[in-house]
Design an enzyme around this catalytic site. Sequence first.
Site, PDB file in Angstrom:
ATOM      1  N   ASP A  49      42.900   0.348 -40.316  1.00 24.90           N
ATOM      2  CA  ASP A  49      42.376   1.207 -40.020  1.00 24.90           C
ATOM      3  C   ASP A  49      42.003   1.819 -39.826  1.00 24.90           C
ATOM      4  O   ASP A  49      42.148   3.112 -40.809  1.00 24.90           O
ATOM      5  CB  ASP A  49      43.672   1.896 -39.964  1.00 24.90           C
ATOM      6  N   HIS A  58      47.349   2.984 -29.715  1.00 26.42           N
ATOM      7  CA  HIS A  58      46.669   2.834 -30.804  1.00 26.42           C
ATOM      8  C   HIS A  58      45.825   1.429 -30.786  1.00 26.42           C
ATOM      9  O   HIS A  58      46.392   0.649 -30.040  1.00 26.42           O
ATOM     10  CB  HIS A  58      47.364   2.788 -31.766  1.00 26.42           C
ATOM     11  N   CYS A  61      41.056   7.097 -31.551  1.00 29.00           N
ATOM     12  CA  CYS A  61      41.700   5.043 -31.912  1.00 29.00           C
ATOM     13  C   CYS A  61      40.311   4.677 -31.462  1.00 29.00           C
ATOM     14  O   CYS A  61      39.824   4.415 -32.353  1.00 29.00           O
ATOM     15  CB  CYS A  61      43.088   5.045 -32.181  1.00 29.00           C
TER      16      CYS A  61
END
Length: 676
Positions: free
Chosen positions: A477, A461, A417
């Site tokens: 995202d 994250h 991520c």
Amino acid sequence: MATTQDLLPRESLLWIFAAQFVALLPQFTQLPLWVPLAWAFAVYWRLEVFRGRRDLPGRTLKLLVILLTMAGLAISYRRWFALEPMVALLTLSFTLKNLELVSRRDAFVSLLLAYFVAATLFVREQTIPYALYGLLSVVVITAALAAQLGSFSARPRRALGLSLRLLAQATPLMLLLFVVMPRLGPLWSVPQVTSAGRTGVSDSMAPGDFTRLSKSDKPALRISFDGPIPPPEQRYWRGLVYSEFDGRTWRQGVGVDPRNGGQVYWKSGERPLPQVGPRYRYQVIQEASRSPWLFALARPVSDSSGVGETLDDRLVKHSPVYSRFAYEVRSWPRGSRNMSASLSRAERNRNLQLPPSGNERTREWAESLGRRGLGAEEISARLLARYNREFTYTLSPPALGSDSVDEFLFGSQQGFCEHFAGSYVFAMRAAGVPARVVAGYQGGEWVSGERYLLVREYDAHAWAEIWLDGRGWQRVDPTAAVSPERVRDGLESAAGEEFMQDSLLPLHRVDILVKLRLQWDMINYRWHQTVVSFDSEKQRDTLQRLLGDISPLRMALLFAVPCALLFLGALLWIWCSGRARKLPAAERFYQKFCQRMARAGVVRRSGEAPRDYALRITREKPQLASLTQRVTSAFERAAYGGDAEAAKELRRLVKRHFGLLDLASVQVDKLKQAGR
């Protein structure tokens, strides 16, 4: 000067050292190595004094030891007025007391100190295992106190039995005080200076940071909701915002970090709230992180003491989170909160900042999109589409060099991520769109038994936010474009075989172990809710449920009635225990023998010695002479000589020859009837 009678016997010393060891054992793993070594040396010296091989240290040696101790603390800790050096100082004071442990008075002082040392166990943890160990420490210390009463009390069974009885009697009073005593600030709220590492989201982000967090399954957050629960794709628990990039590492930067100029609203109501009610109301229990960052959904507001709100939609605590911390949160959807229509110049420049050089290929590609006249949303869509077509989500990405963004976007195209979020924000800034990296946790496992969301460290994250004129900051995202199952189903589903592959015990692959782990987490959650977080507000609610309106008279009754019941119960217990005092086994069996002989017609006279009684039985009942002599001999050896084998023999004689004694009793009854 202690008299000979006041000097400590061997049993007392051993009990004191046992209590010290139990109280200090958890501290030994946290304190510098020389502290447990100092305790061991002090115990060794005191035992040598007991054996007569050494003398107690004199005043000069004691002064030297104190100076060495202070020097050791100064070297081991950077500052004095903090929690850990104070715990170390208490531990060392407790340790050095052994060098002047001479009389029973010294023993009592040392054991009273042991209670305080045992209490420091809860400085670092307030979990159930620590609570059980704290209870064990109190039992052993109280037993050591009981052992100081004499050699008979020093026997392990006797000392531990007395300790358990005392603690059982004190338990009702303890529960009463827990409910009604005013709540004070906990000892563990004092600042700590330890540098011991804790897993958690850091105040900076570099390639590989979140990959390391993915290897830990420790709990990070427990979240319970009062009302609707956000769907998985909305569970973004934001904690930090990174606005400064040096070419490899993202940091909060000046004006964002509250410790470096970032503005924080500490009072409720300082920022205007929308007229419409919040979408989500929830309570978060956050594990210790040793940092002030708190985690919540976007647009959060908290009325909890010591919690403030930043300009970039985050919550921070006034001091670092050194232990589990619970706080209440309300969150609004972005569209319902008042937002400025445009960024200030300073904020725009902050969120367009890039290093003066490096990652030239990414700069050129992003600038070309901007020169085509594409808007922020179109540039974002093209970048996300590229992620979706060409990139792979993995927990084991290849290492990147100095131009990490170029190498990722045009080389490896494999990442976690932080690779996607960092490269996305870099490219958007290069295209002239204000953007920033947001770090926290995403997702969580719903625990239906206690109805809360469990967020673990591997749920850490990173994502992005871009500024859209008229709409404000919008979440994007990039990881969801590559691996939508990461957001929808969690890391385990997205990572597949890579998930926790380095763990020694793959507990997540055994269903029964997964269920047991969840059950244990539910127990810990309930423990924290009912015991650890029992603050003044919960205390007030509890008292109102018990008493209704709280008044001085009702509070006095709440104290007086249980105290009176405890007092009456103690008197009743003392009276009953005095009447039913248990005799030694030898005396009990000899009394049974005397009762049988009384039925046979030979009653033992008051004050008659066992041997005299035996002679009289021999004269009056010759057939019982042999048995009587054997019973009397066994009783004398067991009662007066402490012979355990004689006590067993007495028991066998009385039980084995009950029939003979009963026959003598029957003959007496027949003679009485014939005389009538």
